[in-house]
Design a protein around this motif. Structure first.
Motif, short mmCIF file in Angstrom:
data_model
loop_
_atom_site.label_atom_id
_atom_site.label_comp_id
_atom_site.label_asym_id
_atom_site.label_seq_id
_atom_site.Cartn_x
_atom_site.Cartn_y
_atom_site.Cartn_z
N UNK A 336 0.83 -1.21 0.00
CA UNK A 336 0.00 0.00 0.00
C UNK A 336 0.86 1.25 0.00
N UNK A 337 0.34 2.31 0.57
CA UNK A 337 1.03 3.59 0.59
C UNK A 337 1.45 3.91 2.02
N UNK A 338 2.69 4.40 2.14
CA UNK A 338 3.21 4.76 3.45
C UNK A 338 3.12 6.28 3.60
N UNK A 339 2.33 6.70 4.58
CA UNK A 339 2.15 8.14 4.80
C UNK A 339 2.96 8.55 6.02
N UNK A 340 3.98 9.34 5.80
CA UNK A 340 4.66 9.90 6.96
C UNK A 340 4.05 11.27 7.21
N UNK A 341 4.53 11.94 8.24
CA UNK A 341 3.86 13.19 8.67
C UNK A 341 3.57 14.14 7.52
N UNK A 342 2.34 14.52 7.35
CA UNK A 342 1.95 15.54 6.37
C UNK A 342 1.68 15.02 4.98
N UNK A 362 -8.51 0.12 5.25
CA UNK A 362 -7.52 -0.66 6.01
C UNK A 362 -6.30 0.21 6.21
N UNK A 363 -5.83 0.31 7.44
CA UNK A 363 -4.59 1.06 7.69
C UNK A 363 -3.75 0.34 8.76
N UNK A 364 -2.50 0.59 8.71
CA UNK A 364 -1.60 0.15 9.79
C UNK A 364 -1.11 1.44 10.41
N UNK A 365 -1.57 1.70 11.61
CA UNK A 365 -1.26 2.97 12.26
C UNK A 365 0.00 2.79 13.09
N UNK A 366 0.99 3.57 12.80
CA UNK A 366 2.22 3.46 13.60
C UNK A 366 2.16 4.41 14.79
N UNK A 367 1.83 5.62 14.54
CA UNK A 367 1.74 6.60 15.63
C UNK A 367 1.03 7.83 15.09
#
Ligand SMILES: *[C@@H]1O[C@H](CO)[C@@H](O)[C@H](O)[C@H]1NC(C)=O
Ligand SMILES: *[C@@H]1O[C@H](CO)[C@@H](O)[C@H](O)[C@H]1NC(C)=O
Ligand SMILES: *[C@@H]1O[C@H](CO)[C@@H](O)[C@H](O)[C@H]1NC(C)=O
Length: 441
Positions: A336-342, A362-367
């Motif tokens: 999928x897509x990895x979203x870092x801050x912003x 569906x998401x994998x929430x890291x923080x």
């Protein structure tokens, strides 16, 4: 994840057209000295009741001016001594008592003169009907009072002797000849709703011409159509506030708050609500909708364009073989897509969302926390670090509705399925969110 350029609109519903004194507001209507009578105003008078025992009834017949309900004024109750009515009123609240009179026995002034009181409160002092309105002419007096904890007040002052054993005490005092009365109407509500307090007994009438019983001035946003005040096009009659209230902004006519019948300009009607465009997934007539309008898998490709969405602002700058924009999410094959801050993705064109909609991702929430959907007007759906979801939408009145769910503390070490339904309730005029417990795998 951010998805831009989504438009949310929450809108409106409601009804009723009433021409005369609302039957539903009539607590009592009594034909003093006479029999039951169906009035032209949409409610019936009962035959005479609740009068003090020695008083007498009579019927003089003949024409009565300033009324279309002559029978009420032809009959009368009277006595040669102080007499009156004990009217049962039990529920605390504000009322208008309408006392109806006509002089049908003496054609000259200074013949019959009497005083009307509720307890100590003087309703009319030395009333001479011929001097006031003329012989054989209807004359109604409106008195607003409030009942609270077995106490009656008028104009903010407690009236002693006005209420006893659940009854409002109305009395007529002899000055000359026999004090009399023709009819009684007791209405719940107050005179600030002007339509109660004029002889036209016409909703939406501010000033009644008592000679012709036509309304000379209607309330704000109403005008006379076929002799009756009606709410102007683009407004609807609100029974509780008794005002003609403007339809929702995008609506050109409506039968009530949540029932637009036509829309302004290019706005479209969907489920009695005017929207700026047909919601995504609806046909152009806005008549039908399929079950899933967007079903996008972000896992398998690197093109920068994912169905309705694209990375950043440009579909030609994206990872890995192009120069990405700083806020583009990073694609991971089969992940999928990895979203870092912003970082965010945006829609390739404006997406109009229905009044009621549901979203599942569906998401994998890291923080951290962030916006799941936002649009250029600042309306959005956001997720906090505790898993509480907040929705900020525009209401039908163009004010802001904010709803927040309880914290659900999703796992940050597993895929979680976030799904929620947003629905707009016309009864509360508000939006609500229902979200499932986080589903972990
Ligand atoms: C009507 O007037 C007559 C006198 O003209 C009087 O005797 C009678 O009492 C009056 N009736 C009522 C109900 O006031
Ligand atoms: C009447 O309509 C005008 C606009 O036509 C609006 O500004 C006003 O608020 C309305 N008044 C009421 C009482 O609804
Ligand atoms: C939206 O959902 C609410 C609650 O389920 C429902 O009462 C309402 O009729 C729905 N509105 C539309 C336009 O479908």
């Amino acid at each position: 994840m951010k998805v831009r350029q989504l438009y949310f609109a929450l809108i409106s519903l409601n009804l009723l057209a009433i021409y005369s004194l609302d039957a539903s507001t009539i607590v009592l209507a009594i034909n003093a000295g006479g029999s039951a009578y169906s009035s032209s105003f949409g409610f019936s008078y009962s035959s005479d009741i609740y009068y003090t025992s020695t008083s007498k009834a009579s019927n003089k017949g003949g024409n009565i001016a300033h009324t279309v309900n002559e029978f009420i004024y032809q009959t009368e109750r009277w006595d040669s001594v102080t007499w009156g009515y004990d009217l049962p009123v039990s529920t605390d609240g504000t009322y208008v008592l309408i006392l109806q009179f006509a002089e049908v026995n003496f054609s000259n002034t200074n013949k019959r003169i009497f005083t009307v009181k509720i307890g100590d409160y003087v309703v009319a002092n030395n009333l001479d009907l011929v001097a006031t309105v003329g012989y054989r002419t209807a004359y109604d007096i409106f008195i607003t009072f409030t009942l609270s904890s077995n106490s009656v007040s008028i104009s903010g002052n407690t009236v002693s002797g006005a209420y006893s054993a659940g009854k409002l005490l109305v009395r007529f005092y002899l000055v000359a000849e026999n004090p009399k009365l023709s009819g009684i109407i007791l209405v719940s509500g107050d005179c600030s709703v002007a339509d109660y307090c004029n002889m036209c007994y016409q909703a939406r009438c501010l000033v009644c011409n008592a000679a012709t019983l036509t309304c000379t001035t209607c309330i704000t946003n109403a005008s006379t159509i076929s002799g009756v005040c009606q709410c102007n096009l683009g407004t609807y009659w609100d029974v509780s506030s008794r005002k003609c209230i403007i339809c929702d902004k995008l609506c050109s006519s409506c039968s009530d708050k949540f029932s637009c019948t036509t829309c302004l300009g290019t706005n479209v009607l969907v489920s009695n609500v005017c929207l700026r465009a047909c919601p995504y997934g609806f046909g152009t007539s806005c008549a039908s909708v399929s079950s899933a309008v967007i079903d996008q898998n972000f896992a398998n490709y690197f093109y920068g364009i994912y169905g309705l969405f694209q990375t950043g602002t440009s579909s030609s700058s994206y990872y890995f073989f192009n120069t990405p924009e700083i806020l583009d999410p990073i694609p991971a094959k089969n992940r999928g897509l990895y979203f870092s801050g912003g970082s965010y993705i945006q829609t390739t064109s404006t997406v109009y969302i229905s009044l009621n909609f549901s979203i599942g991702i569906w998401v994998w929430i890291l923080s951290g926390s962030g916006d799941i959907l936002t649009n250029s007007y600042g309306y959005k759906i956001a997720l906090s670090s505790s898993g509480a979801m907040t929705i900020i939408l525009e209401s039908n009145t163009e004010s802001v509705i904010t709803v927040t769910t309880p914290a659900l503390n999703p796992s940050n070490s597993a895929w979680v399925y976030i799904s929620f339904i947003i629905s707009f309730s016309s009864s509360t005029s508000s939006a609500s969110i229902y979200n499932n417990q986080w589903l972990h795998i």
